[in-house]
Every structure is written in structure tokens, then in C-alpha cells.
Motif scaffolding. Sequence first.
Motif, PDB file in Angstrom:
ATOM      1  N   PRO A  11      -4.649  11.857  -4.635  1.00  0.00           N
ATOM      2  CA  PRO A  11      -5.687  10.966  -4.770  1.00  0.00           C
ATOM      3  C   PRO A  11      -5.680   9.955  -5.751  1.00  0.00           C
ATOM      4  O   PRO A  11      -5.434  10.301  -6.935  1.00  0.00           O
ATOM      5  CB  PRO A  11      -6.967  11.922  -4.780  1.00  0.00           C
ATOM      6  CG  PRO A  11      -6.829  13.165  -4.305  1.00  0.00           C
ATOM      7  CD  PRO A  11      -5.274  13.319  -4.842  1.00  0.00           C
ATOM      8  N   VAL A  12      -6.022   8.881  -5.317  1.00  0.00           N
ATOM      9  CA  VAL A  12      -5.955   7.685  -6.359  1.00  0.00           C
ATOM     10  C   VAL A  12      -7.433   7.454  -6.987  1.00  0.00           C
ATOM     11  O   VAL A  12      -7.706   6.695  -7.997  1.00  0.00           O
ATOM     12  CB  VAL A  12      -5.452   6.287  -6.002  1.00  0.00           C
ATOM     13  CG1 VAL A  12      -3.903   6.508  -5.608  1.00  0.00           C
ATOM     14  CG2 VAL A  12      -6.333   5.760  -4.550  1.00  0.00           C
ATOM     15  N   VAL A  13      -8.537   8.017  -6.265  1.00  0.00           N
ATOM     16  CA  VAL A  13      -9.759   7.911  -6.849  1.00  0.00           C
ATOM     17  C   VAL A  13     -10.313   9.487  -6.794  1.00  0.00           C
ATOM     18  O   VAL A  13     -10.138  10.089  -5.727  1.00  0.00           O
ATOM     19  CB  VAL A  13     -10.666   7.016  -5.895  1.00  0.00           C
ATOM     20  CG1 VAL A  13     -12.184   7.081  -6.306  1.00  0.00           C
ATOM     21  CG2 VAL A  13     -10.173   5.595  -6.068  1.00  0.00           C
ATOM     22  N   SER A  14     -10.709   9.850  -8.028  1.00  0.00           N
ATOM     23  CA  SER A  14     -11.034  11.183  -8.274  1.00  0.00           C
ATOM     24  C   SER A  14     -12.642  11.376  -7.807  1.00  0.00           C
ATOM     25  O   SER A  14     -13.354  10.477  -7.534  1.00  0.00           O
ATOM     26  CB  SER A  14     -11.072  11.481  -9.996  1.00  0.00           C
ATOM     27  OG  SER A  14     -12.045  10.672 -10.406  1.00  0.00           O
ATOM     28  N   ALA A  40     -11.224   6.642   3.147  1.00  0.00           N
ATOM     29  CA  ALA A  40     -11.092   5.438   2.739  1.00  0.00           C
ATOM     30  C   ALA A  40      -9.630   5.054   2.273  1.00  0.00           C
ATOM     31  O   ALA A  40      -8.844   4.045   2.724  1.00  0.00           O
ATOM     32  CB  ALA A  40     -11.949   5.260   1.457  1.00  0.00           C
ATOM     33  N   THR A  41      -8.920   6.174   1.540  1.00  0.00           N
ATOM     34  CA  THR A  41      -7.763   6.028   0.941  1.00  0.00           C
ATOM     35  C   THR A  41      -6.672   5.637   2.040  1.00  0.00           C
ATOM     36  O   THR A  41      -5.610   4.979   1.782  1.00  0.00           O
ATOM     37  CB  THR A  41      -7.305   6.986  -0.031  1.00  0.00           C
ATOM     38  OG1 THR A  41      -8.250   6.972  -1.138  1.00  0.00           O
ATOM     39  CG2 THR A  41      -5.925   6.765  -0.700  1.00  0.00           C
ATOM     40  N   GLY A  56      -0.895   5.651  -4.143  1.00  0.00           N
ATOM     41  CA  GLY A  56      -0.589   6.869  -4.613  1.00  0.00           C
ATOM     42  C   GLY A  56       0.781   7.130  -4.835  1.00  0.00           C
ATOM     43  O   GLY A  56       1.527   6.673  -4.036  1.00  0.00           O
ATOM     44  N   VAL A  57       1.247   7.512  -5.846  1.00  0.00           N
ATOM     45  CA  VAL A  57       2.931   7.752  -5.918  1.00  0.00           C
ATOM     46  C   VAL A  57       3.008   8.783  -4.778  1.00  0.00           C
ATOM     47  O   VAL A  57       2.472   9.987  -4.608  1.00  0.00           O
ATOM     48  CB  VAL A  57       3.223   8.204  -7.484  1.00  0.00           C
ATOM     49  CG1 VAL A  57       4.629   8.807  -7.283  1.00  0.00           C
ATOM     50  CG2 VAL A  57       2.556   7.385  -8.672  1.00  0.00           C
ATOM     51  N   GLN A  58       4.261   8.400  -4.058  1.00  0.00           N
ATOM     52  CA  GLN A  58       4.611   9.043  -2.891  1.00  0.00           C
ATOM     53  C   GLN A  58       5.973   9.046  -2.476  1.00  0.00           C
ATOM     54  O   GLN A  58       6.586   7.958  -3.370  1.00  0.00           O
ATOM     55  CB  GLN A  58       3.875   8.620  -1.602  1.00  0.00           C
ATOM     56  CG  GLN A  58       3.871   7.502  -1.408  1.00  0.00           C
ATOM     57  CD  GLN A  58       2.796   7.005  -0.415  1.00  0.00           C
ATOM     58  OE1 GLN A  58       2.781   7.129   0.515  1.00  0.00           O
ATOM     59  NE2 GLN A  58       1.638   6.191  -1.039  1.00  0.00           N
ATOM     60  N   THR A  59       6.610   9.906  -2.104  1.00  0.00           N
ATOM     61  CA  THR A  59       8.163   9.887  -1.454  1.00  0.00           C
ATOM     62  C   THR A  59       8.282   9.340  -0.249  1.00  0.00           C
ATOM     63  O   THR A  59       7.606  10.133   0.837  1.00  0.00           O
ATOM     64  CB  THR A  59       8.789  11.205  -1.794  1.00  0.00           C
ATOM     65  OG1 THR A  59       8.851  11.666  -3.201  1.00  0.00           O
ATOM     66  CG2 THR A  59      10.435  11.068  -1.445  1.00  0.00           C
ATOM     67  N   ARG A 155      -9.128   0.054  -6.258  1.00  0.00           N
ATOM     68  CA  ARG A 155      -9.996   1.094  -6.834  1.00  0.00           C
ATOM     69  C   ARG A 155     -11.331   0.732  -6.467  1.00  0.00           C
ATOM     70  O   ARG A 155     -12.048   1.281  -5.868  1.00  0.00           O
ATOM     71  CB  ARG A 155      -9.965   1.317  -8.040  1.00  0.00           C
ATOM     72  CG  ARG A 155     -10.730   2.354  -8.631  1.00  0.00           C
ATOM     73  CD  ARG A 155     -10.539   2.770 -10.371  1.00  0.00           C
ATOM     74  NE  ARG A 155      -9.061   2.935 -10.474  1.00  0.00           N
ATOM     75  CZ  ARG A 155      -8.223   4.015 -10.339  1.00  0.00           C
ATOM     76  NH1 ARG A 155      -8.978   4.954  -9.832  1.00  0.00           N
ATOM     77  NH2 ARG A 155      -7.093   4.069 -10.711  1.00  0.00           N
ATOM     78  N   ALA A 156     -11.886  -0.511  -6.792  1.00  0.00           N
ATOM     79  CA  ALA A 156     -13.122  -0.912  -6.301  1.00  0.00           C
ATOM     80  C   ALA A 156     -13.415  -1.165  -4.994  1.00  0.00           C
ATOM     81  O   ALA A 156     -14.467  -0.554  -4.486  1.00  0.00           O
ATOM     82  CB  ALA A 156     -13.601  -2.582  -7.112  1.00  0.00           C
ATOM     83  N   ALA A 157     -12.270  -1.328  -4.111  1.00  0.00           N
ATOM     84  CA  ALA A 157     -12.640  -1.541  -2.792  1.00  0.00           C
ATOM     85  C   ALA A 157     -12.783  -0.030  -2.019  1.00  0.00           C
ATOM     86  O   ALA A 157     -13.775   0.306  -1.066  1.00  0.00           O
ATOM     87  CB  ALA A 157     -11.166  -2.208  -1.850  1.00  0.00           C
ATOM     88  N   ILE A 158     -11.944   0.655  -2.504  1.00  0.00           N
ATOM     89  CA  ILE A 158     -12.036   2.261  -2.193  1.00  0.00           C
ATOM     90  C   ILE A 158     -13.348   2.878  -2.335  1.00  0.00           C
ATOM     91  O   ILE A 158     -14.286   3.268  -1.602  1.00  0.00           O
ATOM     92  CB  ILE A 158     -11.113   3.281  -2.841  1.00  0.00           C
ATOM     93  CG1 ILE A 158      -9.642   2.733  -2.210  1.00  0.00           C
ATOM     94  CG2 ILE A 158     -11.296   4.744  -2.687  1.00  0.00           C
ATOM     95  CD1 ILE A 158      -8.401   3.576  -2.800  1.00  0.00           C
ATOM     96  N   LEU A 159     -14.035   2.477  -3.635  1.00  0.00           N
ATOM     97  CA  LEU A 159     -15.360   2.823  -4.011  1.00  0.00           C
ATOM     98  C   LEU A 159     -16.311   2.319  -3.182  1.00  0.00           C
ATOM     99  O   LEU A 159     -17.318   2.764  -2.659  1.00  0.00           O
ATOM    100  CB  LEU A 159     -15.381   2.835  -5.599  1.00  0.00           C
ATOM    101  CG  LEU A 159     -14.767   3.786  -6.515  1.00  0.00           C
ATOM    102  CD1 LEU A 159     -14.914   3.096  -7.819  1.00  0.00           C
ATOM    103  CD2 LEU A 159     -15.053   5.034  -6.325  1.00  0.00           C
ATOM    104  N   LEU A 160     -16.234   1.123  -2.710  1.00  0.00           N
ATOM    105  CA  LEU A 160     -17.190   0.447  -2.012  1.00  0.00           C
ATOM    106  C   LEU A 160     -17.111   0.939  -0.553  1.00  0.00           C
ATOM    107  O   LEU A 160     -18.103   1.021  -0.018  1.00  0.00           O
ATOM    108  CB  LEU A 160     -16.909  -1.105  -1.885  1.00  0.00           C
ATOM    109  CG  LEU A 160     -17.386  -1.969  -3.164  1.00  0.00           C
ATOM    110  CD1 LEU A 160     -16.658  -3.383  -2.767  1.00  0.00           C
ATOM    111  CD2 LEU A 160     -18.752  -2.178  -3.074  1.00  0.00           C
ATOM    112  N   MET A 161     -15.853   1.581  -0.226  1.00  0.00           N
ATOM    113  CA  MET A 161     -15.696   1.796   1.371  1.00  0.00           C
ATOM    114  C   MET A 161     -16.535   3.539   1.318  1.00  0.00           C
ATOM    115  O   MET A 161     -17.096   3.666   2.180  1.00  0.00           O
ATOM    116  CB  MET A 161     -14.493   2.029   1.738  1.00  0.00           C
ATOM    117  CG  MET A 161     -13.802   0.483   2.033  1.00  0.00           C
ATOM    118  SD  MET A 161     -12.161   1.013   2.873  1.00  0.00           S
ATOM    119  CE  MET A 161     -11.180   1.159   1.596  1.00  0.00           C
TER     120      MET A 161
END
Length: 198
Positions: A11-14, A40-41, A56-59, A155-161
Motif C-alpha cells: 500500500p502507498v497510503v497507510s 482507491a489505489t 507502489g513498487v511492483q514487478t 497521495r492527496a487524491a487517494i486520501l480524497l477518494m
Amino acid sequence: MRVVVITPPEPVVSLKEAKDHLRVRHSAEDALITGMVAAATQLLDGPGGDFGRALGVQTLEARFGVSAFGSSLRLPYPPLIEILSISYLDRSDQTVTADLVDFIVDGAELAPAGSTFAWEGGSLRSDAVRIRYRAGYPDNTSGAEPVSTLPAAVRAAILLMVGDLYRNRDTVTPVQAISIPMSTTVDRLLEPLRVYAR
């Protein structure tokens, strides 16, 4: 070109960030809020999302035919962190691993180093070439505390969602049957960073 997720991102937002944003001080809804952050993510992130970026870091693994790889290829879902492997299927559908030194990476562009590389006896399948790479916004671990390089607008957009989902748990209001749209602020925050397919 088809891109598949090999290793999904963290997750990119905790949960703590989301709860602070929502001003929630209890743990009774932790699972609900965690699910909202994930939803949201996922709406934005990587091949499944509509933002055109890996958050987020992914392969990831890009799969395409030999003919699609001309002089260079732009790997989707930036930002590119590193190329892990380049392989292709031969005419017997056996995997042949290419040497990474035969390629040059410039930003998200991948190109053969010189004209010496050839897909020798490559398969004609539409997914014969496979480039595995890591993408996303890593944490900067140079300081005492890791700091995410995820743009603040994302980050702000995810938190708004998450806030919209938390406050509007249904798609219509009980008083009037009107649809509740997501915040236009989210679109405005994301628009400058959005990657459109070419």
C-alpha cells in the motif's frame, strides 16, 4: 503489448494516514478503511488502474511480439526503477534469456545496444518477448526514516477518494435519488501526472 503484475505493490497510503485524514480515532473500522484505501489505489495503480503509472513498487512483465520491438520500446507504467530480465521464446517455445548488457535503458525507453542484438529464431507468438522490470515510487531510505517518493498530489487524491468513500457509503442518497460523483479535485490533482496510452 500486454503487461502483467508479477509482484503486487505494498500500500502507498497507510492505515494511519487514512485514519488521520478521516479523523477516525478508534479501530472498529480499520478493516473497512483498509479496504477503501485498497479500492482507491487499485482504481489508479499499474495495469489494472486508469492512471497509467505504477504507484507502489511492483514487478511487472511486458509481453509482446518480436515485431513490436523495433529500435526502441517505451515500457509502460512509469516510473521505471530497473530492468530485471529480458527473455524471448524461440520457435520451440523455449525461453531464451538475453544479456542485459545488450540493451540500453534511457528513462522508460529500452533499446538494443547497437545493431548486434537479434531475436535469433524467435517465436511468432504475440507474447514471445518478455521484459520483467520493477516500477513505482520507492521509499527514499537515505535518512533515518524512509520517505516515500510518491507525488504529494497522488497521495492527496487517494486520501480524497477514501474520504468520499467513507462519507458516502452508498451511491445514492436516501432523501433524493441522485448520484454522488467522486470529487473533481481528484481529477485535477492527477491530471498533470496521468500517462495516456500512445
